[in-house]
Design a protein around this motif. Structure first.
Motif, PDB file in Angstrom:
ATOM      1  N   LEU A 128       0.847  -1.183   0.000  1.00 53.11           N
ATOM      2  CA  LEU A 128       0.000   0.000   0.000  1.00 53.11           C
ATOM      3  C   LEU A 128       0.885   1.236   0.000  1.00 53.11           C
ATOM      4  N   MET A 129       0.611   2.132  -0.908  1.00 51.45           N
ATOM      5  CA  MET A 129       1.387   3.359  -1.058  1.00 51.45           C
ATOM      6  C   MET A 129       0.616   4.483  -0.370  1.00 51.45           C
ATOM      7  N   LYS A 130       1.239   5.146   0.580  1.00 53.44           N
ATOM      8  CA  LYS A 130       0.580   6.196   1.364  1.00 53.44           C
ATOM      9  C   LYS A 130       1.167   7.554   1.006  1.00 53.44           C
ATOM     10  N   TYR A 131       0.292   8.555   0.853  1.00 53.11           N
ATOM     11  CA  TYR A 131       0.701   9.891   0.422  1.00 53.11           C
ATOM     12  C   TYR A 131       0.004  10.974   1.236  1.00 53.11           C
ATOM     13  N   GLU A 132       0.679  12.109   1.336  1.00 54.92           N
ATOM     14  CA  GLU A 132       0.051  13.335   1.841  1.00 54.92           C
ATOM     15  C   GLU A 132      -0.861  13.870   0.737  1.00 54.92           C
ATOM     16  N   ALA A 133      -1.707  14.820   1.090  1.00 54.15           N
ATOM     17  CA  ALA A 133      -2.626  15.401   0.107  1.00 54.15           C
ATOM     18  C   ALA A 133      -1.897  16.030  -1.083  1.00 54.15           C
ATOM     19  N   ASP A 134      -0.679  16.540  -0.862  1.00 57.22           N
ATOM     20  CA  ASP A 134       0.067  17.192  -1.943  1.00 57.22           C
ATOM     21  C   ASP A 134       0.829  16.205  -2.826  1.00 57.22           C
ATOM     22  N   GLY A 135       0.726  14.900  -2.551  1.00 52.32           N
ATOM     23  CA  GLY A 135       1.400  13.891  -3.358  1.00 52.32           C
ATOM     24  C   GLY A 135       2.743  13.440  -2.821  1.00 52.32           C
ATOM     25  N   THR A 136       3.125  13.906  -1.634  1.00 54.91           N
ATOM     26  CA  THR A 136       4.377  13.472  -1.018  1.00 54.91           C
ATOM     27  C   THR A 136       4.169  12.097  -0.390  1.00 54.91           C
ATOM     28  N   GLN A 137       5.004  11.154  -0.781  1.00 51.03           N
ATOM     29  CA  GLN A 137       4.884   9.807  -0.227  1.00 51.03           C
ATOM     30  C   GLN A 137       5.305   9.804   1.235  1.00 51.03           C
ATOM     31  N   THR A 138       4.495   9.143   2.066  1.00 50.10           N
ATOM     32  CA  THR A 138       4.808   9.063   3.490  1.00 50.10           C
ATOM     33  C   THR A 138       5.276   7.675   3.897  1.00 50.10           C
ATOM     34  N   GLU A 139       4.770   6.650   3.240  1.00 53.57           N
ATOM     35  CA  GLU A 139       5.209   5.297   3.591  1.00 53.57           C
ATOM     36  C   GLU A 139       4.743   4.285   2.557  1.00 53.57           C
ATOM     37  N   ARG A 140       5.320   3.096   2.667  1.00 49.39           N
ATOM     38  CA  ARG A 140       4.924   1.924   1.894  1.00 49.39           C
ATOM     39  C   ARG A 140       4.692   0.822   2.918  1.00 49.39           C
ATOM     40  N   GLU A 141       3.498   0.282   2.891  1.00 51.57           N
ATOM     41  CA  GLU A 141       3.120  -0.697   3.912  1.00 51.57           C
ATOM     42  C   GLU A 141       2.800  -2.044   3.271  1.00 51.57           C
ATOM     43  N   LEU A 142       3.456  -3.095   3.740  1.00 54.83           N
ATOM     44  CA  LEU A 142       3.162  -4.436   3.271  1.00 54.83           C
ATOM     45  C   LEU A 142       1.807  -4.848   3.824  1.00 54.83           C
ATOM     46  N   TYR A 143       0.878  -5.140   2.931  1.00 57.42           N
ATOM     47  CA  TYR A 143      -0.477  -5.536   3.310  1.00 57.42           C
ATOM     48  C   TYR A 143      -0.473  -6.997   3.723  1.00 57.42           C
ATOM     49  N   GLU A 144      -1.044  -7.278   4.855  1.00 57.00           N
ATOM     50  CA  GLU A 144      -1.004  -8.641   5.407  1.00 57.00           C
ATOM     51  C   GLU A 144      -2.271  -9.448   5.132  1.00 57.00           C
ATOM     52  N   GLY A 145      -3.271  -8.855   4.480  1.00 59.26           N
ATOM     53  CA  GLY A 145      -4.554  -9.526   4.289  1.00 59.26           C
ATOM     54  C   GLY A 145      -4.663 -10.297   2.985  1.00 59.26           C
ATOM     55  N   ASP A 146      -5.893 -10.650   2.662  1.00 57.78           N
ATOM     56  CA  ASP A 146      -6.240 -11.402   1.461  1.00 57.78           C
ATOM     57  C   ASP A 146      -6.022 -10.525   0.225  1.00 57.78           C
ATOM     58  N   PRO A 147      -5.285 -10.993  -0.774  1.00 60.13           N
ATOM     59  CA  PRO A 147      -5.063 -10.185  -1.968  1.00 60.13           C
ATOM     60  C   PRO A 147      -6.265 -10.130  -2.919  1.00 60.13           C
ATOM     61  N   ALA A 148      -7.310 -10.909  -2.668  1.00 60.70           N
ATOM     62  CA  ALA A 148      -8.443 -11.004  -3.594  1.00 60.70           C
ATOM     63  C   ALA A 148      -9.043  -9.646  -3.970  1.00 60.70           C
ATOM     64  N   PRO A 149      -9.268  -8.730  -3.027  1.00 59.68           N
ATOM     65  CA  PRO A 149      -9.818  -7.433  -3.451  1.00 59.68           C
ATOM     66  C   PRO A 149      -8.892  -6.689  -4.426  1.00 59.68           C
ATOM     67  N   PHE A 150      -7.600  -6.812  -4.256  1.00 58.03           N
ATOM     68  CA  PHE A 150      -6.647  -6.122  -5.124  1.00 58.03           C
ATOM     69  C   PHE A 150      -6.607  -6.758  -6.516  1.00 58.03           C
ATOM     70  N   LEU A 151      -6.812  -8.045  -6.578  1.00 55.94           N
ATOM     71  CA  LEU A 151      -6.929  -8.711  -7.874  1.00 55.94           C
ATOM     72  C   LEU A 151      -8.166  -8.200  -8.606  1.00 55.94           C
TER      73      LEU A 151
END
Length: 170
Positions: A128-151
């Motif tokens: 998951l790519m996280k950003y501030e409202a202005d488009g500045t990246q704040t973090e990258r988080e490894l998602y631990e759940g089911d990938p089905a929704p992302f598929l």
């Protein structure tokens, strides 16, 4: 789990079949791009062809049967950043094999309106790519759940988008 440094780079180096991204923002604030973006806004263009670490990665994975792709959700008029991204990156990456697609929602409902940016590797590892409202990246988080929704998000994005080179030819 937060991903940075070597752990983040390993995602791109070590995937086997597919790295895929959904991009949803009209602006990304990337410090390494500031100079080129300023030059673009001043009228400079980037005719290329550009060869860099990213195009080398695209070629490497393509040679071994892997793919790199993305869908970027946009609306017109395109932001200055998107015009820069199209010129500086997409025009050079698509011809070497990155499957770049555009989902233009200018005159239609966005089928992924509530979905944020993410990378998906081998259809199983989600970042998951996280950003501030202005488009500045704040973090990258490894998602631990089911990938089905992302598929499913990927399926929708691919079905509703057009190839980048087709989009800019219109």
């Amino acid at each position: 789990m937060l991903l940075a440094g070597e752990a983040w780079q390993a995602q791109f180096r070590d995937f086997r079949k597919e790295a895929w991204r959904l991009e949803t923002r009209p602006v990304y604030r990337v410090p390494q791009e500031a100079d080129e973006l300023a030059r673009f806004l001043a009228g400079e263009r980037f005719p290329g062809p550009y060869e860099d670490d990213w195009t080398a990665l695209i070629r490497k994975h393509k040679e071994t049967g892997g793919t790199i792709g993305r869908v970027h959700i946009v609306s017109r008029p395109l932001s200055d950043y998107l015009r820069f991204e199209f010129e500086r990156y997409y025009r050079h990456q698509a011809p070497v094999g990155e499957d770049i697609r555009i989902l233009d929602v200018t005159d239609r409902e966005n089928p992924l309106a509530d979905i944020d940016d993410f990378w998906m590797f081998d259809r199983s590892t989600i970042v998951l790519m996280k950003y501030e409202a202005d488009g500045t990246q704040t973090e990258r988080e490894l998602y631990e759940g089911d990938p089905a929704p992302f598929l499913e998000y990927q399926r929708i994005a691919l079905a509703e988008s057009v190839p980048f080179l087709e989009y800019v030819a219109e």
